[in-house]
Motif scaffolding. Structure first.
Motif, mmCIF file in Angstrom:
data_model
loop_
_atom_site.group_PDB
_atom_site.id
_atom_site.type_symbol
_atom_site.label_atom_id
_atom_site.label_comp_id
_atom_site.label_asym_id
_atom_site.label_seq_id
_atom_site.Cartn_x
_atom_site.Cartn_y
_atom_site.Cartn_z
ATOM 1 N N UNK A 9 0.832 -1.200 0.000
ATOM 2 C CA UNK A 9 0.000 0.000 0.000
ATOM 3 C C UNK A 9 0.869 1.254 0.000
ATOM 4 N N UNK A 10 1.846 1.306 0.895
ATOM 5 C CA UNK A 10 2.739 2.468 0.974
ATOM 6 C C UNK A 10 3.577 2.568 -0.293
ATOM 7 N N UNK A 11 4.023 1.431 -0.817
ATOM 8 C CA UNK A 11 4.812 1.438 -2.049
ATOM 9 C C UNK A 11 3.996 2.006 -3.208
ATOM 10 N N UNK A 12 2.718 1.689 -3.274
ATOM 11 C CA UNK A 12 1.868 2.216 -4.340
ATOM 12 C C UNK A 12 1.860 3.738 -4.317
ATOM 13 N N UNK A 13 1.726 4.315 -3.120
ATOM 14 C CA UNK A 13 1.751 5.763 -3.017
ATOM 15 C C UNK A 13 3.097 6.353 -3.361
ATOM 16 N N UNK A 14 4.168 5.706 -2.887
ATOM 17 C CA UNK A 14 5.510 6.231 -3.120
ATOM 18 C C UNK A 14 5.914 6.169 -4.583
ATOM 19 N N UNK A 15 5.471 5.141 -5.286
ATOM 20 C CA UNK A 15 5.860 4.965 -6.690
ATOM 21 C C UNK A 15 4.924 5.699 -7.635
ATOM 22 N N UNK A 16 3.616 5.606 -7.400
ATOM 23 C CA UNK A 16 2.644 6.163 -8.334
ATOM 24 C C UNK A 16 2.248 7.602 -8.015
ATOM 25 N N UNK A 17 2.504 8.053 -6.804
ATOM 26 C CA UNK A 17 2.034 9.361 -6.400
ATOM 27 C C UNK A 17 0.709 9.278 -5.669
ATOM 28 N N UNK B 35 14.627 5.970 -10.040
ATOM 29 C CA UNK B 35 15.842 6.150 -10.825
ATOM 30 C C UNK B 35 15.708 5.492 -12.195
ATOM 31 N N UNK B 36 14.992 4.383 -12.263
ATOM 32 C CA UNK B 36 14.802 3.704 -13.549
ATOM 33 C C UNK B 36 13.772 4.419 -14.420
ATOM 34 N N UNK B 37 12.766 5.017 -13.781
ATOM 35 C CA UNK B 37 11.689 5.700 -14.515
ATOM 36 C C UNK B 37 11.482 7.085 -13.897
ATOM 37 N N UNK B 38 12.362 8.026 -14.170
ATOM 38 C CA UNK B 38 12.304 9.336 -13.502
ATOM 39 C C UNK B 38 11.057 10.143 -13.829
#
Length: 211
Positions: free
Chosen positions: A53-61, A188-191
């Protein structure tokens, strides 16, 4: 001078399709993490749900992260077994974990809201800052709502529920460390995955002009 033409509809459609694909992918990731073996510690087990859940927010906004969580909740509510231990339907929303389930979209949104505004160019600063964003979402959103849910559905006082919730803290810190490492690697892979910050965001939405 003339302004450059607006983005073509095809570009907008590709962007929308990409967003939908990312939201669906992270909803599936949350479901997969929910189905992994849980550690029973009482009325609410330890799972990898919070990590995803937290990763979804951190990666997708903020917006897309919250939508990914809402999609996962909706898919589970209509009967697909994507909750802990293969749970499905409305029963999990009537149990002790209801507060945690309700908190997840807000936690993903808060994490994404913070991460969107963080500097992400250097690993040395990105990982600890994203870690703090995840911990903030856990402490400010997940723990309070989770405790309220347990006090409501598990015949516990609010103090007892909050004290029990603190047993998740060591594991949540470890999960947030892993989340920050994964999120930094993705950035870093998808800035361009997250919206640009500050002046870059203004420039991105300002039409170019030519003489």
């Amino acid at each position: 001078m003339t302004a450059s033409p607006a983005p073509a509809p095809a570009t907008q459609r590709r962007s929308t399709a990409t967003d939908l694909a990312l939201i669906a992918s992270f909803a599936a990731l949350i479901g997969a993490c929910s189905l992994l073996p849980a550690i029973p510690v009482g009325v609410v087990p330890i799972t990898l749900q919070t990590f995803a859940v937290i990763l979804a927010g951190a990666v997708l906004g903020a917006s897309r992260g919250a939508l990914a969580v809402l999609l996962w909740l909706a898919v589970g509510a209509i009967g697909l077994p994507v909750f802990t231990a293969g749970g499905a339907g409305l029963a999990p929303f009537a149990g002790p974990s209801v507060g945690y389930l309700a908190s997840f979209p807000f936690a993903a949104f808060l994490t994404g809201f913070i991460v969107e505004r963080l500097p992400r160019k250097r690993i040395a600063t990105s990982i600890p800052l994203i870690l703090l964003a995840g911990v903030a979402a856990s402490v400010l959103v997940i723990y309070p709502l989770g405790s309220l849910g347990m006090a409501w559905r598990a015949d516990m006082s609010l103090a007892q529920a909050f004290t029990f919730g603190l047993t998740f803290l060591p594991g949540d810190i470890l999960k947030n460390v892993l989340m920050a490492i994964v999120a930094t690697s993705v950035h870093r892979a998808f800035p361009a995955l997250l919206p640009p910050r500050g002046r870059a965001a203004v420039a991105a939405h300002t039409p170019a002009v030519s003489a």
